[in-house]
Design a protein around this motif. Structure first.
Motif, PDB file in Angstrom:
ATOM      1  N   GLY A  89      -8.218   2.719  -4.343  1.00 16.67           N
ATOM      2  CA  GLY A  89      -7.878   3.347  -4.677  1.00 16.67           C
ATOM      3  C   GLY A  89      -6.788   2.895  -5.958  1.00 16.67           C
ATOM      4  O   GLY A  89      -7.836   1.919  -6.474  1.00 16.67           O
TER       5      GLY A  89
ATOM      6  N   LEU B 164       0.896  -0.820   0.072  1.00 20.50           N
ATOM      7  CA  LEU B 164      -0.321   0.098   0.270  1.00 20.50           C
ATOM      8  C   LEU B 164       1.009   1.159   0.197  1.00 20.50           C
ATOM      9  O   LEU B 164       1.867   1.312   0.338  1.00 20.50           O
ATOM     10  CB  LEU B 164      -1.087  -0.120   1.209  1.00 20.50           C
TER      11      LEU B 164
ATOM     12  N   ILE C 241     -10.106  -1.267   0.905  1.00 20.30           N
ATOM     13  CA  ILE C 241      -8.964  -0.334   0.455  1.00 20.30           C
ATOM     14  C   ILE C 241     -10.006   0.168  -1.317  1.00 20.30           C
ATOM     15  O   ILE C 241      -9.444  -0.801  -1.747  1.00 20.30           O
ATOM     16  CB  ILE C 241      -7.901  -0.405   0.843  1.00 20.30           C
TER      17      ILE C 241
ATOM     18  N   ILE D 160      -3.324   4.508  -2.087  1.00 24.74           N
ATOM     19  CA  ILE D 160      -4.976   4.353  -1.570  1.00 24.74           C
ATOM     20  C   ILE D 160      -5.483   5.978  -1.581  1.00 24.74           C
ATOM     21  O   ILE D 160      -5.115   6.540  -1.403  1.00 24.74           O
ATOM     22  CB  ILE D 160      -4.862   4.945   0.192  1.00 24.74           C
TER      23      ILE D 160
ATOM     24  N   ILE E 230      -9.878   4.832   3.020  1.00 21.22           N
ATOM     25  CA  ILE E 230      -9.845   3.037   4.225  1.00 21.22           C
ATOM     26  C   ILE E 230     -11.420   3.082   4.488  1.00 21.22           C
ATOM     27  O   ILE E 230     -11.901   4.141   4.843  1.00 21.22           O
ATOM     28  CB  ILE E 230      -9.097   3.374   4.747  1.00 21.22           C
TER      29      ILE E 230
ATOM     30  N   SER F  42      -0.022   5.250   0.049  1.00 20.12           N
ATOM     31  CA  SER F  42      -0.254   6.859   0.914  1.00 20.12           C
ATOM     32  C   SER F  42      -0.588   7.728  -0.715  1.00 20.12           C
ATOM     33  O   SER F  42      -0.062   7.751  -1.798  1.00 20.12           O
ATOM     34  CB  SER F  42       0.259   7.830   2.026  1.00 20.12           C
TER      35      SER F  42
END
Length: 124
Positions: free
Chosen positions: A102, A77, A100, A115, A118, A79
């Protein structure tokens, strides 16, 4: 003479266009357990018994990851914010089931899910 060059150039342009990865990205939603990647890979540690350790590892820079429900595939994962670890957003969900959302990014054989959202589903 100019026509003789058109077909080879057109074929090269077409070959390059077909071989390029798509620039369009697609949102996906994946469900699974937030895990401490190192302890999971080294010893299979996961679940509520490992929650405290996973949170401590996250504080120490060990990447949290998603263990996909149904496939047990480890998903790395990232950010969506530049130069920021996703651990701060994931730590509260350690050992819990989340969804999640994304977009996948891939380069050099490595793949990560960037992501955008969440959603907490349940504590395990």
């Amino acid at each position: 003479m100019k026509r003789a060059y058109f077909l080879p150039i057109a074929l090269v342009v077409l070959a390059v266009a077909v071989s390029m990865p798509s620039l369009a990205t697609q949102q996906v939603t994946v469900r699974g357990e937030v895990i401490d990647s190192v302890c999971f890979i080294k010893s299979g540690a996961r679940g509520s018994d490992h929650r405290g350790c996973a949170q401590t590892c996250a504080d120490n820079g060990i990447p949290l990851a998603l263990l996909e429900e149904g496939t047990d595939q480890l998903i790395w994962l990232a950010s969506s914010a530049s130069m920021q670890s996703p651990n701060a957003d994931l730590k509260a969900h350690a050992s819990h089931t989340v969804e999640i959302t994304g977009e996948y990014a891939e380069r050099g054989g490595a793949k990560i899910l960037v992501i955008s959202e969440i959603k907490h589903i349940s504590a395990n």
